[in-house]
Scaffold this motif. Structure first.
Motif, PDB file in Angstrom:
ATOM      1  N   LEU A 375       0.469  -0.853   0.037  1.00 47.90           N
ATOM      2  CA  LEU A 375      -0.108  -0.215  -0.076  1.00 47.90           C
ATOM      3  C   LEU A 375       0.449   1.026  -0.036  1.00 47.90           C
ATOM      4  CD1 LEU A 375      -3.343  -1.290   2.462  1.00 47.90           C
ATOM      5  CD2 LEU A 375      -2.804  -0.966   0.101  1.00 47.90           C
ATOM      6  N   LYS A 376       2.459   1.002   0.649  1.00 41.71           N
ATOM      7  CA  LYS A 376       2.759   2.177   0.811  1.00 41.71           C
ATOM      8  C   LYS A 376       3.578   2.449  -0.610  1.00 41.71           C
ATOM      9  CE  LYS A 376       3.921   2.064   5.520  1.00 41.71           C
ATOM     10  NZ  LYS A 376       5.057   2.106   7.013  1.00 41.71           N
ATOM     11  N   GLN A 377       3.658   1.054  -1.459  1.00 39.98           N
ATOM     12  CA  GLN A 377       4.375   1.980  -2.403  1.00 39.98           C
ATOM     13  C   GLN A 377       3.199   2.001  -3.508  1.00 39.98           C
ATOM     14  OE1 GLN A 377       6.006  -2.353  -4.126  1.00 39.98           O
ATOM     15  NE2 GLN A 377       7.256  -1.875  -1.751  1.00 39.98           N
ATOM     16  N   LYS A 378       2.147   2.115  -3.611  1.00 44.34           N
ATOM     17  CA  LYS A 378       1.329   2.455  -4.485  1.00 44.34           C
ATOM     18  C   LYS A 378       0.456   3.393  -3.671  1.00 44.34           C
ATOM     19  CE  LYS A 378       0.172  -2.644  -6.557  1.00 44.34           C
ATOM     20  NZ  LYS A 378       0.471  -1.997  -7.854  1.00 44.34           N
ATOM     21  N   LEU A 379       0.114   3.738  -2.899  1.00 43.02           N
ATOM     22  CA  LEU A 379      -0.543   4.997  -2.253  1.00 43.02           C
ATOM     23  C   LEU A 379       0.146   5.589  -2.178  1.00 43.02           C
ATOM     24  CD1 LEU A 379      -3.383   2.823  -0.691  1.00 43.02           C
ATOM     25  CD2 LEU A 379      -3.042   3.218  -3.186  1.00 43.02           C
ATOM     26  N   GLY A 380       1.660   5.291  -1.599  1.00 46.39           N
ATOM     27  CA  GLY A 380       2.311   6.577  -0.421  1.00 46.39           C
ATOM     28  C   GLY A 380       1.966   7.287  -1.305  1.00 46.39           C
ATOM     29  N   GLY A 381       2.833   8.004  -2.263  1.00 42.36           N
ATOM     30  CA  GLY A 381       3.573   9.612  -2.992  1.00 42.36           C
ATOM     31  C   GLY A 381       1.419   9.994  -3.591  1.00 42.36           C
ATOM     32  N   ASN A 382       0.535   9.300  -2.971  1.00 40.48           N
ATOM     33  CA  ASN A 382      -0.715  10.687  -3.302  1.00 40.48           C
ATOM     34  C   ASN A 382      -0.877  11.488  -2.316  1.00 40.48           C
ATOM     35  OD1 ASN A 382      -4.009  11.174  -3.310  1.00 40.48           O
ATOM     36  ND2 ASN A 382      -3.958  10.010  -5.595  1.00 40.48           N
ATOM     37  N   CYS A 383      -1.148  12.617  -3.019  1.00 37.95           N
ATOM     38  CA  CYS A 383      -1.582  13.957  -2.313  1.00 37.95           C
ATOM     39  C   CYS A 383      -2.317  13.584  -1.353  1.00 37.95           C
ATOM     40  CB  CYS A 383      -1.260  14.745  -2.639  1.00 37.95           C
ATOM     41  SG  CYS A 383      -2.567  15.118  -3.921  1.00 37.95           S
ATOM     42  N   HIS A 384      -3.552  13.290  -1.328  1.00 34.50           N
ATOM     43  CA  HIS A 384      -4.084  12.578  -0.364  1.00 34.50           C
ATOM     44  C   HIS A 384      -4.529  11.610   0.961  1.00 34.50           C
ATOM     45  CE1 HIS A 384      -7.179  15.579  -2.603  1.00 34.50           C
ATOM     46  NE2 HIS A 384      -6.940  14.177  -3.574  1.00 34.50           N
ATOM     47  N   VAL A 385      -3.046  10.444   0.363  1.00 34.12           N
ATOM     48  CA  VAL A 385      -3.063  10.151   1.819  1.00 34.12           C
ATOM     49  C   VAL A 385      -1.730  10.891   2.584  1.00 34.12           C
ATOM     50  CG1 VAL A 385      -1.749   7.600   2.298  1.00 34.12           C
ATOM     51  CG2 VAL A 385      -2.948   7.840  -0.230  1.00 34.12           C
ATOM     52  N   ASP A 400      -6.904  12.943   3.435  1.00 29.27           N
ATOM     53  CA  ASP A 400      -6.980  14.453   4.009  1.00 29.27           C
ATOM     54  C   ASP A 400      -8.207  14.478   3.332  1.00 29.27           C
ATOM     55  OD1 ASP A 400      -6.561  14.521   1.410  1.00 29.27           O
ATOM     56  OD2 ASP A 400      -4.990  16.265   1.457  1.00 29.27           O
ATOM     57  N   VAL A 401      -9.070  13.500   3.327  1.00 28.21           N
ATOM     58  CA  VAL A 401     -10.559  14.197   2.255  1.00 28.21           C
ATOM     59  C   VAL A 401     -11.337  12.987   2.566  1.00 28.21           C
ATOM     60  CG1 VAL A 401      -9.741  15.357   0.005  1.00 28.21           C
ATOM     61  CG2 VAL A 401     -10.145  13.122  -0.237  1.00 28.21           C
ATOM     62  N   PRO A 402     -12.526  13.239   2.726  1.00 29.04           N
ATOM     63  CA  PRO A 402     -13.430  12.064   3.573  1.00 29.04           C
ATOM     64  C   PRO A 402     -13.319  11.471   2.277  1.00 29.04           C
ATOM     65  CG  PRO A 402     -14.477  14.213   2.799  1.00 29.04           C
ATOM     66  CD  PRO A 402     -13.600  14.536   2.295  1.00 29.04           C
ATOM     67  N   VAL A 417     -14.518  -2.225   1.331  1.00 28.43           N
ATOM     68  CA  VAL A 417     -13.405  -1.742   2.716  1.00 28.43           C
ATOM     69  C   VAL A 417     -14.484  -1.248   2.949  1.00 28.43           C
ATOM     70  CG1 VAL A 417     -11.102  -1.766   1.264  1.00 28.43           C
ATOM     71  CG2 VAL A 417     -12.928   0.705   0.863  1.00 28.43           C
ATOM     72  N   LEU A 418     -14.116  -0.387   4.517  1.00 29.55           N
ATOM     73  CA  LEU A 418     -15.287  -0.023   5.444  1.00 29.55           C
ATOM     74  C   LEU A 418     -14.124   1.578   5.435  1.00 29.55           C
ATOM     75  CD1 LEU A 418     -15.323  -2.183   8.113  1.00 29.55           C
ATOM     76  CD2 LEU A 418     -16.216  -2.045   6.679  1.00 29.55           C
ATOM     77  N   THR A 419     -14.929   2.619   6.228  1.00 26.64           N
ATOM     78  CA  THR A 419     -14.141   4.031   6.644  1.00 26.64           C
ATOM     79  C   THR A 419     -14.311   3.298   8.663  1.00 26.64           C
ATOM     80  OG1 THR A 419     -16.730   4.479   7.520  1.00 26.64           O
ATOM     81  CG2 THR A 419     -15.628   5.201   4.907  1.00 26.64           C
ATOM     82  N   ALA A 420     -13.542   4.360   8.596  1.00 25.56           N
ATOM     83  CA  ALA A 420     -13.279   5.018  10.698  1.00 25.56           C
ATOM     84  C   ALA A 420     -13.134   6.235  10.438  1.00 25.56           C
ATOM     85  CB  ALA A 420     -11.931   3.575  10.701  1.00 25.56           C
ATOM     86  N   GLY A 421     -12.309   6.302  12.036  1.00 20.71           N
ATOM     87  CA  GLY A 421     -12.427   7.685  12.778  1.00 20.71           C
ATOM     88  C   GLY A 421     -13.473   8.694  11.926  1.00 20.71           C
ATOM     89  N   LYS A 422     -13.000  10.052  11.964  1.00 15.11           N
ATOM     90  CA  LYS A 422     -14.221  10.879  11.396  1.00 15.11           C
ATOM     91  C   LYS A 422     -14.919  10.691  10.177  1.00 15.11           C
ATOM     92  CE  LYS A 422     -12.071  13.733  14.628  1.00 15.11           C
ATOM     93  NZ  LYS A 422     -11.512  15.503  14.946  1.00 15.11           N
ATOM     94  N   GLY A 423     -14.237   9.349   9.585  1.00  9.87           N
ATOM     95  CA  GLY A 423     -15.050   8.892   7.955  1.00  9.87           C
ATOM     96  C   GLY A 423     -13.747  10.146   6.956  1.00  9.87           C
ATOM     97  N   ASN A 424     -12.963   9.728   7.470  1.00 10.36           N
ATOM     98  CA  ASN A 424     -11.244  10.133   6.092  1.00 10.36           C
ATOM     99  C   ASN A 424     -11.232   8.845   6.365  1.00 10.36           C
ATOM    100  OD1 ASN A 424     -11.260  10.874   9.671  1.00 10.36           O
ATOM    101  ND2 ASN A 424      -8.864  11.580   8.644  1.00 10.36           N
ATOM    102  N   ILE A 425     -10.585   8.082   7.358  1.00 13.18           N
ATOM    103  CA  ILE A 425      -9.945   6.340   7.140  1.00 13.18           C
ATOM    104  C   ILE A 425     -10.552   5.942   6.720  1.00 13.18           C
ATOM    105  CG2 ILE A 425      -8.653   5.131   8.942  1.00 13.18           C
ATOM    106  CD1 ILE A 425      -8.318   7.731  10.317  1.00 13.18           C
ATOM    107  N   VAL A 426      -9.689   4.823   5.878  1.00  7.82           N
ATOM    108  CA  VAL A 426      -9.806   3.626   4.844  1.00  7.82           C
ATOM    109  C   VAL A 426     -10.010   2.571   6.128  1.00  7.82           C
ATOM    110  CG1 VAL A 426     -10.292   2.396   3.198  1.00  7.82           C
ATOM    111  CG2 VAL A 426     -10.384   4.465   3.097  1.00  7.82           C
TER     112      VAL A 426
END
Length: 455
Positions: A375-385, A400-402, A417-426
């Motif tokens: 996940l870090k390799q594929k998603l880590g560079g995205n500005c929203h992660v 950093d977004v819903p 998949v699910l959400t968690a936290g304040k709705g901003n976490i997968v």
């Protein structure tokens, strides 16, 4: 022959492995289990309707007949096998939700299924007026595999936490002497979730859960998760009966406690005479790569609450306690009609048999590390992660977004998949049996759908 009126859809396991089927001219399936028990069930399906019409019908009936407590995902699931789920329209989904961290062995595990069917054909329920073998055996196994000396069974995580609240109050009354007032208050932490019944709800930090039902149980203080100094100061005032804490917060956003934080709670509780309760309803029973998540810290509670994965999808809860706590509980202090019945305990034994094996737990750790790195390799560079965190197979992608648009896009691409936290976490809590190939598939779908967050 036993006749059932319930409608039956496709089975959630490979039927040929377990049953002999005979389908006649009428819409009836005859199922024979090991040539001993025969079941007839009517297939109550309107063959004239399309799958899309069936989906619409189910959703409309849900809105008509069920209390509206759930904002459901617009999918009608019909069957499952392993880590895959299938809806009535025939679509396949890779399940990284596990019924909210419940289906640790996936869907239709052969050994779990055999245990359930065998026990259902022998003895299902008696109440706790009588002794039953599966309940005693499960309690013995839980004690042998943990810090605990005794077990109380419930039907869910919130019931387990309610029991722990009562046990803490009773313990304080039992141990307080010389005319002193027993401690009756509780301490919990930010982002925590302990349940929805009034006592457990009072221990849950999200105001939106509590506000509609105020007043809930008084005497609960909330501090920042990880603030050891503030917690120590409050506990040492001597008014706290018990401290409730999740070693890894699931609903709150996949936050892991530090060893220093948990050790400070243990030390303060010991000094003040308070009890330390670890809520492992979501993070326990192998999900962290340890049988119990607190084992990674080498710090042990006075009570631990369990539920979600313990019976592999059947309703169960448990409170594991030390003898010191158990000695304060008398006949009639607490109870449950359904809890610990032979059926759910047989299912739980099948789950515990598999998950407690060292090789199984090691595989969870290895797959968790592999998945997080992927996940870090594929998603880590995205500005929203912002962060990818977690241990074992309880992982959170902090955005950093819903997260809802990403969750919806994943579902439309065949990933749940699910959400968690304040709705901003997968939140990713797959069955613990998931393969590396399936984890790679999940990572690919997450990567391919991430662009929806730019809209």
């Amino acid at each position: 022959m036993i006749s059932l009126s319930h409608s039956v859809s496709q089975l959630c396991y490979k039927p040929s492995n377990f049953f002999n089927f005979k389908v006649g001219t009428s819409p009836v399936v005859q199922i024979r289990w090991r040539g001993v028990v025969s079941v007839s069930a009517c297939l109550n399906v309107d063959a004239g309707k399309t799958a899309l019409e069936r989906t619409k019908d189910v959703m409309e009936m849900e809105g008509r007949y069920l209390v509206g407590t759930y904002a459901r995902t617009p999918v009608v699931l019909e069957r499952g096998e392993g880590c895959k789920l299938y809806d009535v329209e025939g679509r396949e989904y890779l399940d990284l939700s596990s019924g909210i961290a419940v289906n640790a062995l996936g869907h239709g595990d052969a050994d779990w299924l055999k245990a359930v069917v065998d026990q259902a054909g022998t003895l299902t329920h008696t109440s706790n007026i009588f002794y039953t073998i599966p309940q005693v055996e499960l309690a013995k196994r839980l004690v042998a595999s943990s810090f605990a000396d005794r077990v109380f069974f419930a039907n869910s995580g919130t019931e387990a936490n309610e029991a722990a609240v009562k046990f803490a109050r009773k313990y304080q009354r039992h141990t307080t002497s010389n005319g002193k007032v027993p401690a009756i208050e509780f301490l919990a932490f930010s982002n925590c979730f302990h349940g929805r019944t009034l006592g457990a709800l009072a221990l849950t930090s999200k105001v939106q859960y509590r506000a509609p039902f105020e007043p809930v149980m008084p005497g609960v203080s909330f501090l920042e998760y990880g603030d050891a100094q503030a917690a120590t100061e409050l506990i040492k005032q001597g008014k706290i009966a018990a401290v409730f804490v999740e070693p890894i917060q699931g609903e709150g956003g996949i936050y892991s406690a530090t060893k220093e934080f948990l050790q400070s709670l243990r030390n303060a509780c010991d000094e003040a005479g308070a009890l330390l309760v670890f809520d492992e309803v979501q993070c326990g029973l192998g999900r962290s790569g340890f049988l119990w998540s607190h084992e990674a810290y080498g710090i042990f509670p006075d009570m631990m609450t369990l539920a979600k994965p313990l019976a592999g999808g059947l309703p169960i809860g448990a409170v594991l306690v030390t003898e010191r706590v158990a000695s304060s509980i008398n006949y009639g202090d607490h109870g449950s009609t359904f809890a610990g019945n032979p059926l759910v305990c047989s299912a739980a034994l099948a789950v515990l048999d598999k998950i407690s094996k060292p090789d199984f737990l090691s595989s969870v750790s290895d797959k968790g590390l592999y998945f997080k790195e992927l996940l870090k390799q594929k998603l880590g560079g995205n500005c929203h992660v912002k962060e990818i965190r977690g241990v074992g197979l309880i992982i959170g992608i902090d955005l950093d977004v819903p997260a809802s648009p990403l969750v919806d896009a994943c579902r439309n691409s065949g990933l749940l998949v699910l959400t968690a936290g304040k709705g901003n976490i997968v939140r990713l809590v797959p069955p613990l049996i998931i393969t590396e190939k399936e984890l790679e598939q999940a990572a690919d779908i997450l990567y391919q759908t991430l662009s929806v967050l730019d809209n």
